[in-house]
Design a protein around this motif. Sequence first.
Motif, PDB file in Angstrom:
ATOM      1  N   ARG A 247       0.851  -1.346  -0.079  1.00  0.00           N
ATOM      2  CA  ARG A 247       0.032  -0.119  -0.075  1.00  0.00           C
ATOM      3  C   ARG A 247       1.080   1.327   0.051  1.00  0.00           C
TER       4      ARG A 247
ATOM      5  N   PHE B 269      -9.904   7.445  -6.606  1.00  0.00           N
ATOM      6  CA  PHE B 269     -10.968   6.773  -6.411  1.00  0.00           C
ATOM      7  C   PHE B 269     -11.952   7.761  -7.336  1.00  0.00           C
TER       8      PHE B 269
ATOM      9  N   ASN C 197     -12.962  10.645  -2.269  1.00  0.00           N
ATOM     10  CA  ASN C 197     -12.543  10.215  -0.677  1.00  0.00           C
ATOM     11  C   ASN C 197     -11.651  11.073  -0.077  1.00  0.00           C
TER      12      ASN C 197
ATOM     13  N   HIS D 295     -12.762  16.558   6.972  1.00  0.00           N
ATOM     14  CA  HIS D 295     -12.421  17.353   8.146  1.00  0.00           C
ATOM     15  C   HIS D 295     -10.914  17.914   8.384  1.00  0.00           C
TER      16      HIS D 295
ATOM     17  N   LYS E 256     -17.964   4.429   3.432  1.00  0.00           N
ATOM     18  CA  LYS E 256     -16.977   3.362   3.066  1.00  0.00           C
ATOM     19  C   LYS E 256     -15.638   3.784   2.580  1.00  0.00           C
ATOM     20  N   GLY E 257     -15.982   4.954   1.666  1.00  0.00           N
ATOM     21  CA  GLY E 257     -14.673   5.390   0.920  1.00  0.00           C
ATOM     22  C   GLY E 257     -13.476   5.896   1.730  1.00  0.00           C
ATOM     23  N   GLN E 258     -13.961   6.497   3.066  1.00  0.00           N
ATOM     24  CA  GLN E 258     -12.876   7.207   4.158  1.00  0.00           C
ATOM     25  C   GLN E 258     -12.090   6.173   4.604  1.00  0.00           C
TER      26      GLN E 258
ATOM     27  N   GLU F 272     -11.580   3.374   2.768  1.00  0.00           N
ATOM     28  CA  GLU F 272     -10.768   2.572   1.615  1.00  0.00           C
ATOM     29  C   GLU F 272      -9.608   3.558   1.271  1.00  0.00           C
ATOM     30  N   ALA F 273      -9.862   5.098   1.390  1.00  0.00           N
ATOM     31  CA  ALA F 273      -8.893   5.812   1.304  1.00  0.00           C
ATOM     32  C   ALA F 273      -7.777   5.769   2.252  1.00  0.00           C
ATOM     33  N   SER F 274      -7.860   5.692   3.517  1.00  0.00           N
ATOM     34  CA  SER F 274      -7.158   5.575   4.522  1.00  0.00           C
ATOM     35  C   SER F 274      -6.230   4.153   4.326  1.00  0.00           C
ATOM     36  N   ARG F 275      -6.745   3.277   4.141  1.00  0.00           N
ATOM     37  CA  ARG F 275      -6.125   1.978   3.718  1.00  0.00           C
ATOM     38  C   ARG F 275      -5.339   2.082   2.553  1.00  0.00           C
ATOM     39  N   ALA F 276      -5.747   2.692   1.221  1.00  0.00           N
ATOM     40  CA  ALA F 276      -4.915   2.852   0.278  1.00  0.00           C
ATOM     41  C   ALA F 276      -3.643   3.716   0.585  1.00  0.00           C
ATOM     42  N   LEU F 277      -3.663   4.644   1.752  1.00  0.00           N
ATOM     43  CA  LEU F 277      -2.534   5.517   1.852  1.00  0.00           C
ATOM     44  C   LEU F 277      -1.745   4.671   2.792  1.00  0.00           C
ATOM     45  N   GLY F 278      -2.161   3.420   3.261  1.00  0.00           N
ATOM     46  CA  GLY F 278      -1.055   2.840   3.938  1.00  0.00           C
ATOM     47  C   GLY F 278      -1.257   2.912   5.374  1.00  0.00           C
ATOM     48  N   LEU F 279      -2.381   3.565   6.126  1.00  0.00           N
ATOM     49  CA  LEU F 279      -2.603   4.021   7.172  1.00  0.00           C
ATOM     50  C   LEU F 279      -3.021   2.474   7.992  1.00  0.00           C
ATOM     51  N   PRO F 280      -2.243   2.344   9.317  1.00  0.00           N
ATOM     52  CA  PRO F 280      -2.671   1.159   9.904  1.00  0.00           C
ATOM     53  C   PRO F 280      -4.034   1.499  10.704  1.00  0.00           C
TER      54      PRO F 280
ATOM     55  N   LYS G 203      -4.249   4.372  13.392  1.00  0.00           N
ATOM     56  CA  LYS G 203      -4.182   5.790  12.884  1.00  0.00           C
ATOM     57  C   LYS G 203      -5.308   5.909  11.895  1.00  0.00           C
TER      58      LYS G 203
ATOM     59  N   ILE H 229      -8.826   9.592  11.090  1.00  0.00           N
ATOM     60  CA  ILE H 229      -9.594   9.676   9.972  1.00  0.00           C
ATOM     61  C   ILE H 229     -11.056   9.587  10.548  1.00  0.00           C
TER      62      ILE H 229
END
Lengths: 248, 372
Positions: A83, A90, A94, A98, B263-265, B267-275, B278, B283
């Motif tokens: 990742r 997307f 997304n 905030h 759900k997109g929030q 997905e975006a977090s995971r796609a950026l590599g956030l564990p 975090k 987020i």
Amino acid sequence: MAYDAGLAVEMRAVNKWYGQFHVLRDVNLQVKRGERIVICGPSGSGKSTMIRCINRLEEHQKGDIIVDGIPLTNNLKNIDDVRREVGMVFQHFNLFPHLTVMENCTLAPIWVRKMPKAEAEAVAMKYLTRVKIPEQAHKYPGQLSGGQQQRVAIARSLCMNPKIMLFDEPTSALDPEMIKEVLEVMVDLAQGGMTMLCVTHEMAFARQVANRVIFMDQGQIVEENEPREFFQNPKSPRTKLFLEQILH
Amino acid sequence: MTAYVRTEDAPRLPAPANIVGWRAAIRERLFPTPLSGLASIIIGALLLWVIWTIVDWALLRAVFVAPDRTLCNVEGAGACWPVIQDKALQWVYGFYPIDQRWRVNLVYLMGAVSLAGLLIPRIPFKGWNALFFFVVYPIATFFLLLGGVFGLPYVETSQWGGLLVTLVLAVTAIVTSVPLGILLALGRRSEMPIVSLLSTIFIEVVRGVPLVLVLFMAANMFPLFMPPGVNPDKLLKAVVGMSLFASAYMAETIRGGLQAIPKGQYEASRALGLPYWKMMGLIVMPQALKIVIPGIVNNFIGLFKDTSLVTVVGIFDLLGIVQSGFNDAKWASAQTGNTGYFALAMIYWVFCFGMSRYSMYIERKLNTGHKR
């Protein structure tokens, strides 16, 4: 598992099911470094699912996916590593509503890459300038137009300095007059040598930048070819039908 | 058809007199139709009658100065305010020894100052202030109020009372319910079956039992879980009971907020590599908590008032102290009870209204205004 170091993404006999529904059927794909691939096909053909498997937003059940030399298994560390190297844009942007544009861009570099804040902001400014909206850095996403938001989303991904970029219908949710500004950024990125996989129906974009166009239907890759040949001389009847419908 | 092109702007005219001004506003809002005009008159009259009755009782017929009950205990007398004056200190300090009341004052003062520092956005050092309020202050309060160390005489909790007990209960339960509620809400939505099951069981069991019962059980059944001979302090048991009860409610409120995050929030977090933690902390939670501020404050307000239920297990909170004062032969009169309850209602209302207004202020402040 042997892999070719010249490949950015390799999918070998990948299969995926949603319950009983077989969404990806024996998908084989090799993407070389620096290659730009456009994926098209009717809705429900599995094209989004396929690229979402590449950064493990979707889990495949059979076959191998190797991204930048890292096999995607249940190993969480591998998933995190992949990742970090793969950026994703997307359909619905997304962005994090905030946080300001700047904070959207610096969040992952700071918290995932452990980059100092000042450096992360400098990187963010560089990419916001590249997508032509440096002046919006301190606004919130909700204050921007759709096209601007999508360009922020692209900049946000680039801030992680990814080796591969995935685009999941990046212009489908945009008003017609905003599609152009987003495509321009994508063309610029392609010319910079980024490895890109784009799910899109922007055929002019495909003609201009793609090395290869892939047509998917019912969970399979039906046809792939270089763009000129793909559009002028489609081989499969399903591809012909699809192209007739979208090109009129 | 001929083309039409405007060559000069139409003039901008002032609004006609019958749609602006207070006369128009009254007509528009109170008497738009005969039926609503009638409703306005009836409701207005009722309102006047209620206000008049209260004013008549609380001010016009009230007794303001009196040495004891004699003046209050006459036919037709209104509120008996001197009783409040006489009892006020007991309401605030309970049965805390008079020469030790400075300790309570110090706790009130530290709490008020650091809370103000936390709540007023302009004041800097939020981090240090939070550290003080959430870590140092509770510990300091514990030793200061209980004593037995540093040469402070020991004051057992049965001597605490009144506003002191109400605030100790309410603040502890409020402060612990948020983090516990967050953990329970995340636990209930967790993909790990055991975590999810345990969180769900805790929430449903605690939420499915009346608070009064929780308090009775905390008071009487808690020792069963302790080694023989160990029986924790009565107030402590009530604090733990209320905190757990509040956490279960808070968890469901926060879960409501979590479900509103697209759900997109994630997905975006995971796609950026956030564990996971975090992603949740940076987020998801900030957005989810913002959405449910009204619900959270609603829980706080409910909790603050529910502290009055501890009277049933023999703890003298504000309500308990006020009621115990009614038995004082010096002040027993027809209006003593009414006056006490009226004053008590105003005290609770001031706290709750304060919380309500503050939450509205924070909602406005946090509103980036542009949802997507």
